[in-house]
Design a protein around this motif. Structure first.
Motif, PDB file in Angstrom:
ATOM      1  N   ASP A  12      12.743   2.714  -3.743  1.00 36.18           N
ATOM      2  CA  ASP A  12      12.506   3.900  -2.901  1.00 36.18           C
ATOM      3  C   ASP A  12      13.181   3.727  -1.541  1.00 36.18           C
ATOM      4  OD1 ASP A  12      10.688   5.826  -4.303  1.00 36.18           O
ATOM      5  OD2 ASP A  12       9.570   3.961  -4.597  1.00 36.18           O
TER       6      ASP A  12
ATOM      7  N   HIS B  32       3.996  10.772  -1.898  1.00 32.43           N
ATOM      8  CA  HIS B  32       3.155   9.753  -2.525  1.00 32.43           C
ATOM      9  C   HIS B  32       1.700  10.010  -2.172  1.00 32.43           C
ATOM     10  CE1 HIS B  32       3.606   8.314   1.604  1.00 32.43           C
ATOM     11  NE2 HIS B  32       2.516   7.593   1.429  1.00 32.43           N
TER      12      HIS B  32
ATOM     13  N   PHE C 181      -4.764   1.439   7.042  1.00 31.82           N
ATOM     14  CA  PHE C 181      -5.167   1.631   5.641  1.00 31.82           C
ATOM     15  C   PHE C 181      -6.364   0.732   5.368  1.00 31.82           C
ATOM     16  CE2 PHE C 181      -0.499   2.068   5.681  1.00 31.82           C
ATOM     17  CZ  PHE C 181      -0.378   3.366   5.217  1.00 31.82           C
TER      18      PHE C 181
ATOM     19  N   ARG D  57      -0.220   6.972  -9.587  1.00 32.59           N
ATOM     20  CA  ARG D  57      -0.674   5.610  -9.846  1.00 32.59           C
ATOM     21  C   ARG D  57      -2.017   5.561 -10.564  1.00 32.59           C
ATOM     22  NH1 ARG D  57       2.842   4.938  -6.110  1.00 32.59           N
ATOM     23  NH2 ARG D  57       1.753   6.141  -4.535  1.00 32.59           N
TER      24      ARG D  57
ATOM     25  N   MET E 161      -4.502  -2.887   6.147  1.00 31.01           N
ATOM     26  CA  MET E 161      -3.116  -2.989   6.617  1.00 31.01           C
ATOM     27  C   MET E 161      -2.903  -2.047   7.794  1.00 31.01           C
ATOM     28  SD  MET E 161      -0.879  -2.518   3.232  1.00 31.01           S
ATOM     29  CE  MET E 161      -1.458  -3.133   1.692  1.00 31.01           C
TER      30      MET E 161
ATOM     31  N   TYR F 155       2.101  -1.744  -6.857  1.00 30.95           N
ATOM     32  CA  TYR F 155       3.318  -2.335  -6.304  1.00 30.95           C
ATOM     33  C   TYR F 155       4.441  -2.420  -7.323  1.00 30.95           C
ATOM     34  CZ  TYR F 155       1.605  -2.746  -1.632  1.00 30.95           C
ATOM     35  OH  TYR F 155       1.174  -2.411  -0.364  1.00 30.95           O
TER      36      TYR F 155
ATOM     37  N   ILE G 287      11.671   1.194   0.924  1.00 25.90           N
ATOM     38  CA  ILE G 287      10.208   1.266   0.913  1.00 25.90           C
ATOM     39  C   ILE G 287       9.722   0.655  -0.403  1.00 25.90           C
ATOM     40  CG2 ILE G 287       8.205   2.817   0.911  1.00 25.90           C
ATOM     41  CD1 ILE G 287      10.037   4.841   2.456  1.00 25.90           C
ATOM     42  N   GLY G 288       8.858  -0.343  -0.313  1.00 25.65           N
ATOM     43  CA  GLY G 288       8.389  -1.025  -1.515  1.00 25.65           C
ATOM     44  C   GLY G 288       9.537  -1.794  -2.166  1.00 25.65           C
TER      45      GLY G 288
ATOM     46  N   ASP H 273      -1.787   7.626  -1.067  1.00 21.95           N
ATOM     47  CA  ASP H 273      -2.072   6.273  -0.590  1.00 21.95           C
ATOM     48  C   ASP H 273      -3.017   5.599  -1.577  1.00 21.95           C
ATOM     49  OD1 ASP H 273      -0.519   6.805   1.597  1.00 21.95           O
ATOM     50  OD2 ASP H 273      -2.187   7.030   3.020  1.00 21.95           O
TER      51      ASP H 273
ATOM     52  N   SER I  98       5.031   0.311  -9.051  1.00 20.72           N
ATOM     53  CA  SER I  98       5.329   1.724  -9.294  1.00 20.72           C
ATOM     54  C   SER I  98       6.339   2.242  -8.272  1.00 20.72           C
ATOM     55  CB  SER I  98       4.036   2.546  -9.198  1.00 20.72           C
ATOM     56  OG  SER I  98       3.590   2.565  -7.857  1.00 20.72           O
TER      57      SER I  98
ATOM     58  N   PRO J   5       5.473  -7.357   0.642  1.00 22.69           N
ATOM     59  CA  PRO J   5       5.634  -6.037   1.230  1.00 22.69           C
ATOM     60  C   PRO J   5       5.516  -6.069   2.755  1.00 22.69           C
ATOM     61  CG  PRO J   5       3.382  -6.277   0.478  1.00 22.69           C
ATOM     62  CD  PRO J   5       4.078  -7.588   0.194  1.00 22.69           C
TER      63      PRO J   5
ATOM     64  N   LEU K  93       5.116  -3.423   8.563  1.00 19.27           N
ATOM     65  CA  LEU K  93       3.881  -3.360   7.765  1.00 19.27           C
ATOM     66  C   LEU K  93       3.157  -4.697   7.921  1.00 19.27           C
ATOM     67  CD1 LEU K  93       2.092  -1.813   5.749  1.00 19.27           C
ATOM     68  CD2 LEU K  93       3.541  -2.655   3.908  1.00 19.27           C
TER      69      LEU K  93
END
Ligand code: GA4
Length: 336
Positions: A106, A211, A284, A329, A184, A321, A101-102, A213, A323, A93, A114
């Motif tokens: 997405d 989403h 994060f 989640r 991160m 990861y 994204i991911g 986090d 999802s 990632p 990242l």
């Protein structure tokens, strides 16, 4: 409704975003503002985490020049030719990502960097794709920012513990700040979206889809460009007025579990802007991979049951990861 991009397989959905002119004023009233220089902000911090899972902090003492320097370096990075930036991708990632994204399909009107900062600073190898001089100046701006944002995150996590009445004060901060804890940093650039120019004012393009986090806490700072929105408990989306001098704090999924649902992991999203670039930087903070995530025993009083099955952070990350961004989640870990 969708906007077709080039190549046409890349479709980004248009979120409904019709807002009256005074919506920002109403939203400003909804987002709690915590003045960190006030005598006892802990109770207000905990209340905000319980009610919204989101708040803004002012008078935080964060050195302005550190933010300004990273913002300038990030802007410089994102203005590099696409081919240069692509050398740092795909983000799997970590690394440079553009629109994807991911790993599960997405898409968003966003490009990003990242970085894994578990060991303190970004691993030098993660910026090796940049020419030496730009890597060095971005890296040193990042390290300065990371050490200051870690301090701020630590202070906030201690206020959260104090506010919810648990001891020791570092019960959350030591999970995030310990050796090997999962940390991160994300630099997001939402370019202005020319495709939106001709459209009526009622539609917004998804910059970063809705989403929560996964981590314990996220510390967000952005330039003065709008687009960030949070969901209230009843599912209403409210725009968060930008404020480049403040930080915005999100409670993440792991914190929701540690507090047995008292603190709420806030659903949020970013809508692209038709004429202005948005640049954000997000720290994060999460636990180390082997840490077992379960509600703190101090919060399970009077026979209160855990709402969640126990899991390690590595298990949660693996499932996260796999999802889609908008998935709940925590659902597979909920006790009936
Ligand atoms: C959302 C929060 C953070 O940006 C992030 C994201 C991660 C990624 O971009 O690689 C994820 C997303 C985030 C949650 C679900 C999975 C993983 C993309 C995705 C579809 C870095 C994180 O930790 O989780």
């Amino acid at each position: 409704m969708v906007v077709l991009l080039n190549p046409p397989t890349e479709q980004l959905s248009l979120a409904k975003a019709c807002k009256p002119k005074n919506a920002h004023a109403a939203a400003a009233a909804i987002v709690p503002v915590i003045d960190l220089s006030s005598p006892n902000p802990a109770a207000d911090v905990a209340r905000a985490c319980e009610e919204l899972g989101f708040f803004k902090v002012t008078n935080h003492g964060f050195p302005k020049h550190v933010t300004a320097r990273l913002e300038a370096e990030a802007a410089r990075f994102f203005s590099l030719p696409e081919a240069e930036k692509e050398k740092g991708g795909p983000a799997l990632p970590f690394g440079y990502g553009n629109k994807r994204i991911g790993c599960n399909g997405d898409m968003g009107w966003v490009e990003y960097l990242l970085l894994d900062i578990t060991s303190g600073n970004p691993r030098p190898a993660s910026l090796d794709f940049l020419r030496e001089t730009s890597a060095t100046s971005l890296c040193s701006a990042l390290s300065e920012y990371i050490s200051a944002v870690r301090k701020l995150a630590c202070e906030l996590l201690e206020l959260m513990a104090e506010g919810i009445g648990i001891q020791p004060r570092d019960v959350f901060s030591k999970v995030v700040m310990g050796e090997g804890s999962d940390r991160m940093l994300r630099l997001n650039h939402y370019p202005p979206c020319p495709q939106l120019q001709g459209l009526a004012g009622s539609a917004g393009l998804t910059g970063f889809g809705e989403h929560t986090d996964p981590m314990i806490v996220s510390v967000l700072r952005s330039n003065n460009s709008s687009g960030f929105q949070i969901a209230l408990r009843d599912g209403t989306w409210v725009p968060v007025p930008p404020d480049q001098d403040s930080f915005f704090i999100n409670v993440g999924d792991a914190m929701q579990v540690l507090t047995n649902g008292r603190f709420r992991s806030v659903r949020h999203r970013v809508e692209a802007n038709r004429c202005k670039s948005r640049l954000s930087m997000i720290f994060f903070g999460g636990p180390p991979p082997q840490q077992v995530i379960r509600p703190l025993s101090q919060l399970l009083t009077n026979g209160e049951r855990s709402r969640y099955k126990e899991f390690t952070w590595a298990e949660y990350k693996k499932s996260s990861y796999n999802s889609k961004l908008a998935d709940n989640r925590l659902a597979p870990f909920e006790n009936m």
